[in-house]
Design an enzyme around this catalytic site. Structure first.
Site, mmCIF file in Angstrom:
data_model
loop_
_atom_site.group_PDB
_atom_site.id
_atom_site.type_symbol
_atom_site.label_atom_id
_atom_site.label_comp_id
_atom_site.label_asym_id
_atom_site.label_seq_id
_atom_site.Cartn_x
_atom_site.Cartn_y
_atom_site.Cartn_z
ATOM 1 N N ASN A 1 0.893 -1.235 0.177
ATOM 2 C CA ASN A 1 -0.032 -0.013 -0.113
ATOM 3 C C ASN A 1 0.925 1.289 -0.107
ATOM 4 O OD1 ASN A 1 -2.967 -0.671 0.020
ATOM 5 N ND2 ASN A 1 -2.169 -1.938 1.607
ATOM 6 N N GLU B 1 -7.655 -1.966 -2.509
ATOM 7 C CA GLU B 1 -6.823 -1.177 -1.773
ATOM 8 C C GLU B 1 -6.013 -0.428 -2.480
ATOM 9 O OE1 GLU B 1 -4.921 -3.383 1.612
ATOM 10 O OE2 GLU B 1 -6.110 -5.084 1.387
ATOM 11 N N HIS C 1 -8.510 -0.845 5.250
ATOM 12 C CA HIS C 1 -8.759 -2.314 6.025
ATOM 13 C C HIS C 1 -9.199 -3.102 5.175
ATOM 14 C CE1 HIS C 1 -10.153 -5.002 9.300
ATOM 15 N NE2 HIS C 1 -11.150 -5.132 8.696
ATOM 16 N N ASP D 1 -11.511 0.168 14.116
ATOM 17 C CA ASP D 1 -12.041 0.164 12.749
ATOM 18 C C ASP D 1 -13.434 0.815 12.642
ATOM 19 O OD1 ASP D 1 -9.900 -1.166 11.709
ATOM 20 O OD2 ASP D 1 -10.733 -3.028 12.198
ATOM 21 N N ASN E 1 -7.025 4.922 7.612
ATOM 22 C CA ASN E 1 -6.472 3.581 7.665
ATOM 23 C C ASN E 1 -7.001 2.731 6.685
ATOM 24 O OD1 ASN E 1 -5.284 0.805 8.792
ATOM 25 N ND2 ASN E 1 -7.570 0.533 9.683
ATOM 26 N N LEU F 1 0.282 -2.400 12.049
ATOM 27 C CA LEU F 1 -0.478 -3.233 12.944
ATOM 28 C C LEU F 1 -0.516 -2.883 14.575
ATOM 29 C CD1 LEU F 1 0.144 -6.496 11.021
ATOM 30 C CD2 LEU F 1 -1.656 -4.861 10.885
ATOM 31 N N ILE G 1 -2.943 2.787 17.714
ATOM 32 C CA ILE G 1 -2.584 4.055 17.784
ATOM 33 C C ILE G 1 -2.985 4.785 19.029
ATOM 34 C CG2 ILE G 1 -2.772 6.529 16.990
ATOM 35 C CD1 ILE G 1 -1.259 4.596 14.922
HETATM 36 C C1 GAR Z 1 -3.101 -4.992 3.817
HETATM 37 O O1 GAR Z 1 -4.111 -5.679 3.387
HETATM 38 C C2 GAR Z 1 -3.786 -4.007 4.925
HETATM 39 O O2 GAR Z 1 -5.510 -3.713 4.149
HETATM 40 C C3 GAR Z 1 -4.085 -4.658 6.119
HETATM 41 O O3 GAR Z 1 -2.813 -5.394 5.981
HETATM 42 C C4 GAR Z 1 -2.176 -5.369 4.806
HETATM 43 C C5 GAR Z 1 -0.706 -4.859 4.790
HETATM 44 O O4 GAR Z 1 -0.241 -5.073 3.439
HETATM 45 N N1 GAR Z 1 -4.363 -3.868 7.191
HETATM 46 C C6 GAR Z 1 -5.251 -4.347 8.101
HETATM 47 O O5 GAR Z 1 -5.322 -5.473 8.213
HETATM 48 C C7 GAR Z 1 -5.498 -3.255 9.261
HETATM 49 N N2 GAR Z 1 -6.470 -3.974 10.065
HETATM 50 P P1 GAR Z 1 1.018 -4.143 3.023
HETATM 51 O O6 GAR Z 1 2.032 -4.045 3.966
HETATM 52 O O7 GAR Z 1 1.587 -4.772 1.723
HETATM 53 O O8 GAR Z 1 0.411 -2.933 2.502
#
Ligand code: GAR
Length: 216
Positions: free
Chosen positions: A14, A181, A110, A151, A108, A91, A94
């Site tokens: 992301n 995403e 999600h 969330d 954020n 993760l 905050i």
């Molecule tokens: C992503 O899928 C994001 O949506 C999720 O962690 C992944 C990180 O991937 N976030 C959560 O689950 C937050 N509750 P990345 O490091 O490749 O961006």
């Protein structure tokens, strides 16, 4: 210029979508001023380095207690004087003092359609495992502002994604990233940079082409 701090914990795809969005113009008027990771081994830190973005690792493991970590994290954020804090796969919970100081300036991503498959314990691959266990046919992703709950903040953008019969959690995770995403996170940042996002009565409104679009 919108000054964005991006917080990461893992692969940073992301973060990469934001970097690419700034480069290809999908995100205008925005600069990533700092990347903060809680994990020194996060590949996201390598992405920051490759793109000459200043980065720092603030890990709870390096502090005596949560209070000390929270203070160090707040300092690392404040030092960058951000207009926006983006949690891109971050993760760590905050600290409330940061949420209060940056009210409606923390977003954020999600990997589900909130309010489904979210809250405590729902992160990363676990979300997709539970989606498959439940047998829902449509999942997706959500960008939302961060409030004191998990969330629960105002929803900025959502995008649905089809669940297929033979999906594994990994295959579904990849589809949700590619089809949702990496699209809605840059779109949300761009809308914020253009000053088109407002929050009223806990709901988010994005002004688009002179028209109002209610995403609440
Ligand atoms: C992503 O899928 C994001 O949506 C999720 O962690 C992944 C990180 O991937 N976030 C959560 O689950 C937050 N509750 P990345 O490091 O490749 O961006």
């Amino acid at each position: 210029m919108l000054r964005a701090v991006v917080c990461v914990s893992g692969g940073g795809t992301n973060l990469q979508a934001i970097i690419d969005g700034i480069k290809n113009g999908r995100i205008g008027n925005t600069e990533i001023v700092r990347v903060i990771s809680n994990n020194k081994n996060a590949y996201a830190l390598k992405r920051a380095e490759e793109n000459h973005i200043p980065s720092v690792c603030i890990s709870p493991k390096d502090y005596a207690d949560r209070g000390e970590f929270n203070r160090a994290f707040l300092e690392a954020v404040q030092k960058a004087s951000p207009d926006l804090i983006v949690l891109a796969g971050f993760l760590v919970v905050i600290p409330e003092e940061i949420i209060a100081e940056y009210r409606n300036r923390i977003i954020n991503i999600h990997p589900s359609l909130i309010p489904s498959f979210c809250g405590t314990g729902y992160y990363g691959l676990k979300v997709h495992e539970r989606v498959l266990e439940r047998g829902v046919k449509i999942t997706g992703a959500t960008v939302h502002f961060v409030d004191e709950g998990t969330d629960t903040g105002p929803i900025i953008l959502q995008k649905p994604v089809e669940v297929k019969e033979d999906d594994t959690p990994e295959i579904l995770q990849k589809r949700v990233m590619e089809q949702a995403e990496w699209i809605i996170l840059p779109e949300a940042i761009n809308a914020i940079a253009e000053g088109r996002v407002e929050v009223k009565n806990g709901k988010c409104r994005i002004r688009k082409d002179g028209k109002d679009r209610d995403n609440g």
